[in-house]
Design a protein around this motif. Structure first.
Motif: not given
Length: 141
Positions: A73, A81, A83, A90
């Motif tokens: 992300l 981060y 997902m 996440t």
């Protein structure tokens, strides 16, 4: 079981209760005495590296790692981060856990997160990535 004589880069096993991965290794067969292996391992939980030597016949306990495909992300000052595209959960990894892979991931690309017994260890990227060169120094004769 994993034998030290079978070491290759990227082989993962358990040593002294820690999950480690081979970074580099060297098989040594002296003219006198038995063969041994010099190797550098990386602890996948805390990121530290260790140099060690052992006999070529030494055995270690193999581990079962689970890899899940995720989407990268974004990153901020201290974390990256990702997902899960199926559950939309996440996950967060520190810069140390991402390591050198940070140069090869771009927002929106698919990567693989590596888990061991439910614990998120690190990220792995495809062997081939397509990137654009933004700036380079001019050639010098």
């Amino acid at each position: 079981m994993v034998t030290a004589g079978d070491f290759r880069n990227g082989v993962t096993f358990e040593m002294d209760g820690n999950v480690v991965s081979i970074i580099e290794f060297q098989h040594v067969k002296p003219g006198k005495g038995g063969a041994f292996v010099r190797y550098k391992i990386k602890d996948l939980r805390d990121g530290r590296t260790i140099d060690q030597t052992c006999n070529a016949g030494t055995k270690f306990e193999s581990v079962q790692l689970i890899t899940k495909e995720m989407q990268y992300l974004y990153s901020d000052s201290d974390a990256y981060y990702f997902m899960d595209m199926e559950t939309y959960d996440t996950y967060e990894l520190s810069e140390e856990q991402v390591g050198y892979n940070k140069y090869f991931i771009v927002e929106g690309t698919e990567v693989y997160l590596v888990f061991f017994e439910g614990l998120l260890l690190n990220v792995s990227v495809s062997e081939k990535v397509e990137l654009t060169i933004v700036e380079t120094d001019p050639a010098i004769k």
